[in-house]
Each structure stands twice: as structure tokens, then as C-alpha cells.
Write a protein that holds these residues in place. Structure first.
Motif, PDB file in Angstrom:
ATOM      1  N   SER A  12       0.823  -1.208   0.000  1.00  0.00           N
ATOM      2  CA  SER A  12       0.000   0.000   0.000  1.00  0.00           C
ATOM      3  C   SER A  12       0.857   1.257   0.000  1.00  0.00           C
ATOM      4  O   SER A  12       0.542   2.234  -0.693  1.00  0.00           O
ATOM      5  N   LEU A  27       2.954  -2.632  -6.206  1.00  0.00           N
ATOM      6  CA  LEU A  27       2.375  -3.463  -5.143  1.00  0.00           C
ATOM      7  C   LEU A  27       3.273  -4.655  -4.839  1.00  0.00           C
ATOM      8  O   LEU A  27       3.480  -5.009  -3.668  1.00  0.00           O
ATOM      9  N   LEU A 139      -6.358  -2.400   3.863  1.00  0.00           N
ATOM     10  CA  LEU A 139      -5.174  -2.556   3.033  1.00  0.00           C
ATOM     11  C   LEU A 139      -5.375  -3.678   2.019  1.00  0.00           C
ATOM     12  O   LEU A 139      -4.983  -3.559   0.850  1.00  0.00           O
ATOM     13  N   ALA A 142      -7.593  -2.497  -0.848  1.00  0.00           N
ATOM     14  CA  ALA A 142      -6.892  -1.591  -1.759  1.00  0.00           C
ATOM     15  C   ALA A 142      -5.905  -2.342  -2.637  1.00  0.00           C
ATOM     16  O   ALA A 142      -5.788  -2.066  -3.840  1.00  0.00           O
ATOM     17  N   VAL A 143      -5.181  -3.302  -2.063  1.00  0.00           N
ATOM     18  CA  VAL A 143      -4.200  -4.054  -2.838  1.00  0.00           C
ATOM     19  C   VAL A 143      -4.899  -4.927  -3.883  1.00  0.00           C
ATOM     20  O   VAL A 143      -4.483  -4.984  -5.053  1.00  0.00           O
ATOM     21  N   PRO A 159      -4.641   3.140  -2.531  1.00  0.00           N
ATOM     22  CA  PRO A 159      -3.755   2.745  -1.429  1.00  0.00           C
ATOM     23  C   PRO A 159      -3.617   3.829  -0.363  1.00  0.00           C
ATOM     24  O   PRO A 159      -3.546   3.524   0.837  1.00  0.00           O
TER      25      PRO A 159
END
Length: 347
Positions: A12, A27, A139, A142-143, A159
Motif C-alpha cells: 500500500s 504493489l 489494506l 486496496a491491494v 492505497p
């Protein structure tokens, strides 16, 4: 913190810093770099106590990691240059991935030596359990979103949004810690208890129910405190058997444990072994770090030169259900004394 969360955090951070240029690779790079400080677990320091207390040492030092960030930045700019972003942004990305790893570790109960090589005690703000889904899930979302849809345009901000949410959650855990300690201090004052020290930590997998330990010479107190409690905490007095510590005079491992844990230790005799338990970690009656530091012989207690850590089982899973119910209901009280008594003669 667990390795998955650290990888998500690293991904992130790098995604927020370099995702618009590196795309999905940011990432992956961040996830790998974010787990780098924990590679010290492959080092054998000689015995189980050393392996525990030297973990999160040099590899978690703010000084060491800052120098490592400078070195990695120079190597990347030298052999894999990318003119789309500056060396300063690259350095900040690498530095933040490394530093956020160790700062997050410092929020757990274990103890992180952020200022190594200074010999100050490890830092344990102890407001987050080592696995906390409420911290990790933003997290993770978002990833996964970045991997599926990329990090171009507005998606490059995902992120950063996840990091903001998780950071706010850390603030909430610190508020919970203060709440629990304040309520216990009020109870101590009403009962005339003057403990040597207080240690508070969240119970497994949540930050709503708190476990507070008061060290008081030969005894210690434990209690549970929830945000929803209406009555004052009930302090359960438990034997610490601190008189047994005198049998460990001259033990380097014992001194190291006292330094590392802040002396939040319990002593027990199991057969012909003198066991030392780190009370900070785990849950009442289930503590993963227990060490036999002396053995009884005809001549008395003899120190063990290279102690091994006792095997830790997974505990009773039904107690997780009891802890979850305790978050919402203060009564009936959980049998902390019975749980703690299981340490006597148990491994």
C-alpha cells in the motif's frame, strides 16, 4: 505484526508513492520490501531466549533501515533508473515501506528495538494484537483492487485512502488502551492497590476488549475491560511466585527476559524445572513464550545453559467465543483464575 499484514502495508505504501508510474509492480515491490525486516528470524542467536529477545533488533532499527533505504535508492538509481520520478520520491517510498513496518510492530505487545544499537528497552505501545483484521482489511481491499484494476488515474489514490483508514484505526486502539487503563486506575485507587507497574494489551483479534496486568511483588492482578462495561473492572489476584527469581541469579537469559519484557514475568515449578513465562503475550493461561531456565538436582537449582522454548499449543478455541461474548456482556465474569491456574504443571 503478521507477515501478511506487513506485506499489505508495504504494498500500500509503495502503491501510494509510486503506483501511478510503476503500476501493479509497485504493489509487488512494496510487498517484498515490506517483509524484509523480518528476515532476521532465520538467524540462530544460540538459544530460545536469545532468539526471542534479539528478534526485532538490528533489522528493526530506525537507524539501520534509514541507511538501507539510502543504499537501495542508490543501487536502483544506478542500475535501474527511471526518469519518470525523482530520486527523492524513490528514497521516500523505500524509506516509508521499511519504517512503517517497524513502527507497526511497535504497536504490538512483543517489543521492537527501534533505537538499536542503543540499549534502551524495546518499545511496545501494545495497542494492536499481532493479527487484527480491522487493521488489515482496508489494506487488503486496496491491494486487491489495485491488482485487478490497476493504479492509473484516480485508482492510484486507493492505497493512500486505505492507509489513512488503517492509521485512523491505530488511533482508535490507542484510545481504547487509555480507556482501559483509566478504568483500572480508578479501581486501584478505590481498593488501595499500588502496583509496581501496569501492562495493558488487546485480547486476541480485536481492540474492543482489553487485558490489563498489574504486577505487585509476589502476585499480579489481571482483569478484562470493554468499551461497553458499566461496572468497574474486577481485579483477579494471581500468584506470580516472584521468590523463585532468586534461584536464577547469574542467569543471562533471565536478565535478558526481564529487560525485554519489563519484568512482566511469572515463575512456576514444573517437576524438576523452573519455568519463566512472559505474561504480556497470548491470553490468560495461554502464553506462547515459556522457558525452563533451571533444573533441580541434588545440589539444588542448576541454571540451564541453553534453554529451549516450551512447545505452545493452539489453546482452547472455545475461549475465543467467550472473549467475543465478554466484549458485549460484563457478566458472567470469565474464569481468569481457573485459566491462569492451568500454567501450574502445564506445558
Amino acid at each position: 505484526m503478521d507477515s501478511i499484514t506487513q506485506a499489505l502495508l508495504g504494498a500500500s505504501v509503495q502503491g501510494a508513492m509510486l503506483g501511478r508510474w510503476q503500476g501493479r509492480k509497485a504493489l509487488a515491490y512494496g510487498a517484498v520490501l515490506g517483509t524484509l525486516p523480518d528476515l532476521d528470524v532465520v538467524i540462530d542467536y544460540g538459544d530460545a531466549v536469545a532468539n526471542m529477545t534479539y528478534h526485532r533488533g538490528f533489522s528493526h532499527s530506525l537507524f539501520v533501515l534509514s541507511l538501507l533505504a539510502v543504499l537501495l535508492t542508490w543501487l536502483i538509481r544506478r542500475f535501474r533508473p527511471d526518469e519518470r520520478y525523482t530520486g527523492t520520491r524513490l528514497f521516500l517510498s523505500i524509506w516509508l515501506v521499511l519504517i512503517t513496518h517497524v513502527l507497526l510492530d511497535a504497536f504490538t505487545s512483543y517489543g521492537t528495538q527501534l533505537l538499536w544499537p542503543l540499549t534502551t528497552p524495546p518499545i511496545a505501545w501494545s495497542s494492536v494484537f499481532i493479527i487484527d483484521p480491522l487493521y488489515s482489511v482496508p489494506l487488503l481491499i486496496a491491494v486487491l483492487a489495485g491488482l485487478l484494476f490497476g493504479l492509473s488515474g484516480r485508482r492510484a489514490r486507493w492505497p493512500a485512502y486505505a492507509l489513512a483508514i488503517s492509521t485512523c484505526y491505530l488511533g482508535f486502539t490507542l484510545a481504547g488502551k487509555q480507556m482501559a487503563e483509566h478504568r483500572v486506575q480508578a479501581t486501584m485507587a478505590s481498593q488501595g492497590i499500588q502496583a509496581e507497574q501496569m501492562f495493558s494489551t488487546p485480547t486476541p483479534f480485536n481492540s474492543l476488549l482489553w487485558r490489563v496486568i498489574l504486577v505487585d511483588g509476589e502476585h499480579y492482578y489481571e482483569t478484562l475491560v470493554s468499551w461497553w462495561d458499566a461496572a468497574p473492572p474486577s481485579l483477579v489476584r494471581l500468584p506470580r511466585n516472584a521468590q523463585l527469581a532468586a534461584e536464577l541469579n547469574g542467569s543471562e537469559q533471565h536478565e535478558r527476559l526481564k529487560w525485554f519484557t519489563g519484568n512482566v514475568l511469572r515463575y512456576d515449578v514444573d517437576g524438576d524445572q523452573l519455568l519463566v513465562t512472559d505474561l504480556r503475550l497470548g491470553m490468560t493461561g495461554f502464553h506462547p513464550f515459556r522457558f525452563p531456565l533451571a533444573e533441580r538436582s541434588a545440589e539444588g537449582w542448576q541454571l540451564i545453559a541453553q534453554p529451549e522454548r516450551l512447545p505452545a499449543n493452539r489453546g482452547d478455541m472455545s475461549r475465543l467465543v467467550s472473549l467475543w461474548q465478554r466484549i458485549w456482556q460484563q457478566e458472567p465474569a470469565l474464569p481468569l483464575a481457573a485459566w491462569a491456574a492451568e500454567l501450574n504443571g502445564s506445558r
